[in-house]
Scaffold this active site. Structure first.
Site, PDB file in Angstrom:
ATOM      1  N   LYS A 163      11.714  -2.823   3.422  1.00 49.45           N
ATOM      2  CA  LYS A 163      10.472  -3.113   4.114  1.00 49.45           C
ATOM      3  C   LYS A 163      10.795  -3.850   5.419  1.00 49.45           C
ATOM      4  O   LYS A 163      11.676  -4.712   5.468  1.00 49.45           O
ATOM      5  CB  LYS A 163       9.548  -3.968   3.250  1.00 49.45           C
ATOM      6  CG  LYS A 163       8.972  -3.234   2.046  1.00 49.45           C
ATOM      7  CD  LYS A 163       7.958  -2.188   2.461  1.00 49.45           C
ATOM      8  CE  LYS A 163       7.264  -1.561   1.258  1.00 49.45           C
ATOM      9  NZ  LYS A 163       6.251  -0.558   1.649  1.00 49.45           N
ATOM     10  N   LYS A 262       1.631  10.585  -1.438  1.00 54.05           N
ATOM     11  CA  LYS A 262       1.082   9.704  -2.467  1.00 54.05           C
ATOM     12  C   LYS A 262      -0.238  10.283  -2.959  1.00 54.05           C
ATOM     13  O   LYS A 262      -1.170  10.450  -2.152  1.00 54.05           O
ATOM     14  CB  LYS A 262       0.863   8.293  -1.913  1.00 54.05           C
ATOM     15  CG  LYS A 262       2.149   7.562  -1.555  1.00 54.05           C
ATOM     16  CD  LYS A 262       1.868   6.211  -0.937  1.00 54.05           C
ATOM     17  CE  LYS A 262       3.180   5.494  -0.637  1.00 54.05           C
ATOM     18  NZ  LYS A 262       2.962   4.236   0.133  1.00 54.05           N
TER      19      LYS A 262
END
Length: 372
Positions: A163, A262
């Site tokens: 991240k 997703k």
């Protein structure tokens, strides 16, 4: 297929420790579970938009409300024999892909249980097992981050995602690359940068990353196209792709070399598979991502990751990675000796069924049974 009754639950699932991204740190995740019943057969679905509109404009409470007040009353008591009939019931409702995905994935689970077919067969999946990678949140302590990556890479992890936020130092990423020169690495920015950061993002090019995921705002496909022209590193779109049309536009503009698929973000299993298939036809790589779902949603992601178009190790995890206890039985699991892969279930429908006691403990709202 007759839908005799439907029920929606909103849960707040606690995380073992706060998960730090460019949005900030989160200590729990709001998720919406849908249970559909036909006769004695049930099917469970899930979408986990989160506790606040950080990832996108949806979050747990309004998602639950929409499912309870508008989607389930259209579905309960109806005969819904194919996916077009299901999506047709909700066609007038714009957006709200997580709400639709919670219902849609439950419908596929119910259909699979009735027809004796696993979810992967409806997604077009062919793999018996799928590879998965390791994800690490934002770390201020570089030494701690390097130690965690070393454990993952040393145990055979096929790729590592880091991240990245505005405060992440390029020097930290350079240290990671020096420590792991042969590892497959990529960064996930969660839409934290702007077009005037393109020169800074160009500094990532020499690191040999597999991709830079969602660096710019979700609605900035033109900016992503400009960035992709500047970089050799592929840009991966996540939040920007909420529909097949979004990917078509991104491909026409040249905005990406990868797409993160997703099911919650795009409206369910069928929409996710359509997007993955378009990516494959267009020569764009695809990775199946997650929203920190429970095992119910993880089984949907696993079914998608079994498809041939999923060309990059998935963002999949067993519940023990993030949660103090699993919500449901039949969590996704690795085969013996396969720590960084997951076995695709052959059980009809969705085998993950919530434990009553854990569901009750984490329950925030419950519609009760909707029958008409």
């Amino acid at each position: 297929m007759q839908i005799d009754s439907a029920r929606v639950f909103m849960l707040r699932m606690p995380l073992k420790e706060p998960w730090k991204t460019s949005f900030g740190a989160q200590s729990d995740i709001d998720t919406v579970l849908v249970r559909l019943t036909s006769g004695e057969t049930t099917g469970w679905g899930e979408a986990a938009p989160g506790t606040w509109p950080r990832f996108c404009g949806e979050w747990g409470e309004p998602t639950f409300t929409l499912v309870r007040d508008y989607l389930l009353p259209r579905l309960a008591g109806a005969a819904v024999d194919d996916i077009d009939a299901l999506t047709g019931l909700f066609a007038e409702i714009r957006g709200n892909t997580f709400a639709k995905a919670a219902v849609e994935t439950a419908w596929w689970a119910l259909r699979g249980a009735i027809e004796g077919r696993p979810l992967s067969s409806y997604a077009g999946g062919t793999r018996a097992a799928v590879p998965a990678g390791a994800d690490f949140d934002i770390h201020a302590d570089t030494g701690e981050l390097l130690a965690k990556i070393a454990d993952a890479v040393g145990s055979g992890c096929p790729r590592v995602k880091l991240k990245m936020g505005r405060g992440t130092k390029i020097s930290q990423l350079r240290e990671v690359r020096r420590a792991f020169p042969g590892a497959t690495l990529h960064v996930d920015c969660n839409a934290t940068f702007r077009r005037d950061d393109i020169d800074r993002l160009a500094l990532l090019d020499p690191l040999g990353l597999a991709m830079i995921e969602q660096p710019l705002a979700e609605d900035d496909l033109l900016g992503h196209a400009e960035l992709q022209r500047r970089l050799e590193t592929p840009v991966c779109l996540d939040e920007s792709v909420r529909s097949l049309h979004d990917l078509e536009t991104a491909l026409e503009l040249g905005s990406c070399g990868y797409v993160n698929v997703k099911p919650g973000r795009v409206g369910g299993l069928r929409a996710a598979a359509d997007i993955g298939e378009l990516a494959a036809r267009s020569g764009v790589g695809a990775v199946v991502g997650n929203m920190l779902e429970s095992p119910v949603g993880a089984q949907v992601c696993l079914a998608l990751a079994s498809c041939d178009w999923a060309t990059y190790p998935a963002d999949l995890f067993a519940s023990e990675r993030f949660f103090p206890t699993p919500l449901a039985a039949h969590d996704i699991a690795s085969p013996p000796g396969g720590e960084w892969e997951f076995t695709v279930t052959t059980t009809p429908g969705n085998p993950a069924v919530p434990y009553d006691d854990v569901l009750s403990r984490w329950l925030i709202a419950d519609s009760g049974e909707v029958t008409t």
